[in-house]
Write a protein that holds these residues in place. Sequence first.
Motif, short mmCIF file in Angstrom:
data_model
loop_
_atom_site.label_atom_id
_atom_site.label_comp_id
_atom_site.label_asym_id
_atom_site.label_seq_id
_atom_site.Cartn_x
_atom_site.Cartn_y
_atom_site.Cartn_z
N ALA A 106 -49.66 -18.47 -21.77
CA ALA A 106 -48.25 -18.13 -21.56
C ALA A 106 -47.53 -19.44 -21.30
CB ALA A 106 -48.10 -17.20 -20.37
N CYS A 124 -49.86 -21.23 -18.39
CA CYS A 124 -50.97 -20.60 -17.67
C CYS A 124 -51.77 -19.73 -18.65
CB CYS A 124 -50.47 -19.78 -16.47
SG CYS A 124 -49.64 -18.26 -16.88
N LEU A 126 -53.55 -16.56 -20.22
CA LEU A 126 -53.19 -15.14 -20.19
C LEU A 126 -54.13 -14.32 -19.31
CD1 LEU A 126 -52.22 -14.34 -23.90
CD2 LEU A 126 -50.72 -14.78 -21.97
N ILE A 129 -53.03 -13.75 -15.62
CA ILE A 129 -51.85 -12.93 -15.33
C ILE A 129 -52.32 -11.58 -14.83
CG2 ILE A 129 -49.80 -11.83 -16.29
CD1 ILE A 129 -49.68 -14.14 -18.31
N GLN A 130 -51.90 -11.23 -13.60
CA GLN A 130 -52.31 -9.97 -12.99
C GLN A 130 -51.37 -8.82 -13.34
OE1 GLN A 130 -52.33 -11.33 -8.92
NE2 GLN A 130 -54.57 -11.45 -8.92
N VAL A 132 -46.85 -7.79 -14.51
CA VAL A 132 -45.44 -8.11 -14.67
C VAL A 132 -44.73 -7.38 -13.54
CG1 VAL A 132 -43.42 -7.91 -16.16
CG2 VAL A 132 -45.67 -8.33 -17.17
N LEU A 148 -43.79 -13.00 -13.46
CA LEU A 148 -45.21 -12.90 -13.80
C LEU A 148 -45.99 -13.10 -12.52
CD1 LEU A 148 -46.03 -14.98 -17.00
CD2 LEU A 148 -46.08 -12.53 -16.72
N LYS A 149 -46.87 -12.18 -12.20
CA LYS A 149 -47.75 -12.33 -11.04
C LYS A 149 -49.04 -12.95 -11.56
CE LYS A 149 -49.29 -9.77 -7.02
NZ LYS A 149 -49.36 -8.45 -6.40
N VAL A 150 -49.30 -14.18 -11.11
CA VAL A 150 -50.42 -14.96 -11.61
C VAL A 150 -51.38 -15.27 -10.47
CG1 VAL A 150 -51.07 -17.07 -12.85
CG2 VAL A 150 -48.89 -15.97 -13.35
N ASP A 155 -45.31 -16.32 -7.89
CA ASP A 155 -44.77 -15.54 -9.00
C ASP A 155 -43.85 -16.43 -9.83
OD1 ASP A 155 -46.13 -13.45 -7.89
OD2 ASP A 155 -44.36 -12.41 -7.13
#
Length: 188
Positions: A106, A124, A126, A129-130, A132, A148-150, A155
Amino acid sequence: MTAKAETQNRLVLRKEIIGSRRLSNYLLAVATSIGGLGFFLAGLSSYLGINLLFVSDPSQLVFIPQGIALGFYGVAGLLVATYLWLTIYWDIGAGYNEFSKETGQAKIVRWGFPGKNRQVELVCPLDEIQSVKARIKEGLNPKHSLYLKVKKTRDIPLTRVGEPVPLTKLENEGAELAKFLGVPLEGF
């Protein structure tokens, strides 16, 4: 396909983000420029004793304190207008969000002020990524935004700054992105 259009195929999802080049910013810059110039000319008219404005006659004002105050407000207004015009010219905040299954990354790109770090780019994987996440704040100053919760990081904001995005559009964009990434959508 235009430069500001979004592109999507089965492997890449790209959304363009509008920066400072919005109608509201143009209108604000024009109004600030006109107001600042008017105040500056009124102060200058008071100093010179010559009318430089066609809407009133400030040449009869006493320079100290009225004329100098008008001149100060005019200079301040012109400085703010210059800042607004430069922000529009540089298109601060513009960029794109790109999610690529081909590269497995991403990429969030935004343009900032000129200098060493004018282009801000976050990349980051993909698989980190936990979800949206939608944040909705109503009230006097409403804010509607997607993040995006990463894993292992804060975020990452995805939506533009400024005018709130309508809830239906925010929900559709969030659902589309969550479906593309195969992650849950939080916050609705």
